[in-house]
Design an enzyme around this catalytic site. Structure first.
Site, PDB file in Angstrom:
ATOM      1  N   LYS A  11       0.850  -1.200   0.000  1.00  0.00           N
ATOM      2  CA  LYS A  11       0.000   0.000   0.000  1.00  0.00           C
ATOM      3  C   LYS A  11       0.878   1.239   0.000  1.00  0.00           C
ATOM      4  CE  LYS A  11       0.603   1.549   4.440  1.00  0.00           C
ATOM      5  NZ  LYS A  11       1.346   2.742   4.748  1.00  0.00           N
ATOM      6  N   ASP A 144      -2.934  -1.419   9.593  1.00  0.00           N
ATOM      7  CA  ASP A 144      -3.048  -1.438   8.130  1.00  0.00           C
ATOM      8  C   ASP A 144      -3.661  -2.734   7.594  1.00  0.00           C
ATOM      9  OD1 ASP A 144      -1.758   1.016   7.957  1.00  0.00           O
ATOM     10  OD2 ASP A 144       0.226   0.124   7.639  1.00  0.00           O
TER      11      ASP A 144
HETATM   12  O1  C5P Z   1      -0.794  -0.938  14.201  1.00  0.00           O
HETATM   13  P1  C5P Z   1       0.630  -1.322  13.967  1.00  0.00           P
HETATM   14  O2  C5P Z   1       1.058  -2.447  14.889  1.00  0.00           O
HETATM   15  O3  C5P Z   1       0.965  -1.595  12.548  1.00  0.00           O
HETATM   16  O4  C5P Z   1       1.506  -0.050  14.389  1.00  0.00           O
HETATM   17  C1  C5P Z   1       2.897  -0.126  14.589  1.00  0.00           C
HETATM   18  C2  C5P Z   1       3.324   1.019  15.483  1.00  0.00           C
HETATM   19  O5  C5P Z   1       3.159   2.271  14.805  1.00  0.00           O
HETATM   20  C3  C5P Z   1       2.502   1.152  16.767  1.00  0.00           C
HETATM   21  O6  C5P Z   1       3.031   0.366  17.796  1.00  0.00           O
HETATM   22  C4  C5P Z   1       2.614   2.632  17.073  1.00  0.00           C
HETATM   23  O7  C5P Z   1       3.842   2.909  17.705  1.00  0.00           O
HETATM   24  C5  C5P Z   1       2.680   3.266  15.684  1.00  0.00           C
HETATM   25  N1  C5P Z   1       1.362   3.749  15.218  1.00  0.00           N
HETATM   26  C6  C5P Z   1       0.834   4.903  15.791  1.00  0.00           C
HETATM   27  N2  C5P Z   1      -0.372   5.372  15.348  1.00  0.00           N
HETATM   28  C7  C5P Z   1      -1.056   4.741  14.370  1.00  0.00           C
HETATM   29  C8  C5P Z   1      -0.532   3.566  13.780  1.00  0.00           C
HETATM   30  C9  C5P Z   1       0.685   3.108  14.231  1.00  0.00           C
HETATM   31  O8  C5P Z   1       1.439   5.503  16.675  1.00  0.00           O
HETATM   32  N3  C5P Z   1      -2.221   5.227  13.966  1.00  0.00           N
END
Ligand code: C5P
Length: 322
Positions: A11, A144
């Site tokens: 993406k 995502d």
């Molecule tokens: O959701 P995901 O595990 O892919 O996100 C990885 C990291 O990115 C999270 O642990 C967080 O630190 C950061 N993140 C964030 N805000 C979001 C998405 C991700 O701070 N909306």
């Protein structure tokens, strides 16, 4: 069923507006996702021993792929386990992962593999989990992952996990430049918070488009000109409207990326931007021939590991065999 293969896309974020973190540490987002034609493949096969395992298809792969974990740190394996728990399926599976999406590149490679593992195991185990339930499981795995199931072009909100399809016309030609070394998403969000908290950075970056909002926005939304450009299929207007509030943080951690953006602009790219949390950069071209020119310009300037030409939008995680 003997084997199921699922193809799943990378993406890019055409817009990424980021507010300060919530109490749970996640940042509220308003984003426009587009799935592009750079694909990983996940194959699920029955496991004679009833175990759930993951192996990487290792022919001709960069070291970053070979170094990926194949245990529960890998989101694809976690996705399969979550589905097994949710459905009570106990027969296990052998997952094989063939990667083309850059590792830690800000293109949702790990999230896309998780979406593919959900789709592949659901088919292999014949659990027929309804789409909405699969979306909830996907959101549990990462912000995502629901978009990687959906594909196309979509608006994301919440922490990115709430997705709704967007009306778009046409097909867009992108050039993707993959940097040598990945950037962890969490580190880029933390850098954005640091820059926003630093008054000297606020002043210094003001001329370069600023750092977005320091306090939360009641009207956090994706830019209207960008949605209009997508609705009318106007690539030049889309190029002008691309926006990524994480870009200053990615550039702060990888200053060399600015040069890549400059090279692509000099090659006439309609838009040039860090993709998501970076360090991968994306450039919008007029057409396939223009994408080739931009790719040649970037390759000869150096500063990135590989350059891909892709198109978007494409479908999300889908079965291609089995
Ligand atoms: O959701 P995901 O595990 O892919 O996100 C990885 C990291 O990115 C999270 O642990 C967080 O630190 C950061 N993140 C964030 N805000 C979001 C998405 C991700 O701070 N909306």
């Amino acid at each position: 069923m003997t084997s199921v293969t699922v193809r799943t896309p990378a993406k890019i974020n055409l817009a990424l507006m980021v507010d300060p973190p919530r109490a749970d540490g996640y940042h509220p987002l308003a984003t426009v996702y587009q799935a592009v034609s750079l694909f990983d493949h996940v194959t699920a096969q029955p496991a004679a021993d009833g175990q759930l395992t993951l192996e990487l298809v290792s022919d001709d792969q960069p070291q970053a792929v070979l170094d990926l974990p194949t245990d529960d740190q890998n989101l694809a394996l976690r996705a399969a386990r979550l589905l097994a728990r949710h459905t009570g399926a106990g027969q296990g599976a052998r997952l094989r992962l063939r990667k083309a999406i850059p590792v830690a590149g800000g293109m949702a490679g790990g999230s896309s593999d998780a979406a593919a593992a959900l789709v592949a195991c659901d088919a292999l185990w014949q659990t027929a989990v309804p789409a909405e339930e699969l979306r909830v499981l996907a959101a549990d795995l990462g912000s995502d992952v629901p978009f990687c199931l959906l594909g196309g072009t979509a608006i994301g909100s919440g922490r990115g996990e709430l997705v709704s399809p967007a009306l778009t016309l046409g097909r867009y030609h992108w050039v993707v430049a993959v940097a040598d070394e990945g950037l962890p998403t969490a580190a880029v969000y933390a850098e954005l918070d640091r820059l926003r908290a630093d008054p000297s950075e606020q002043g210094r970056r003001h001329q370069r488009g600023g750092l977005g909002q320091v306090s939360g926005r009641a009207d956090l939304a994706v830019p209207r000109p960008l949605m209009n450009a997508l609705r009318t299929g106007d690539a030049a207007a889309l190029g002008r409207a691309l926006e990524n509030e994480l870009q200053p943080a990615a550039l702060s951690l990888r200053p060399g990326l600015s040069e890549l953006l400059n090279v692509a602009r000099a090659c006439g790219a309609l838009g040039a931007m860090v993709s998501g949390s970076g360090p991968t950069c994306v450039f919008l071209a007029n057409d396939e021939a223009h994408a080739l020119d931009i790719g040649v310009g970037l390759t000869s300037a150096g500063g990135c590991r590989t350059v891909h030409r892709v198109v978007g939008p494409v479908l999300g995680a889908r079965r291609v065999s089995g």
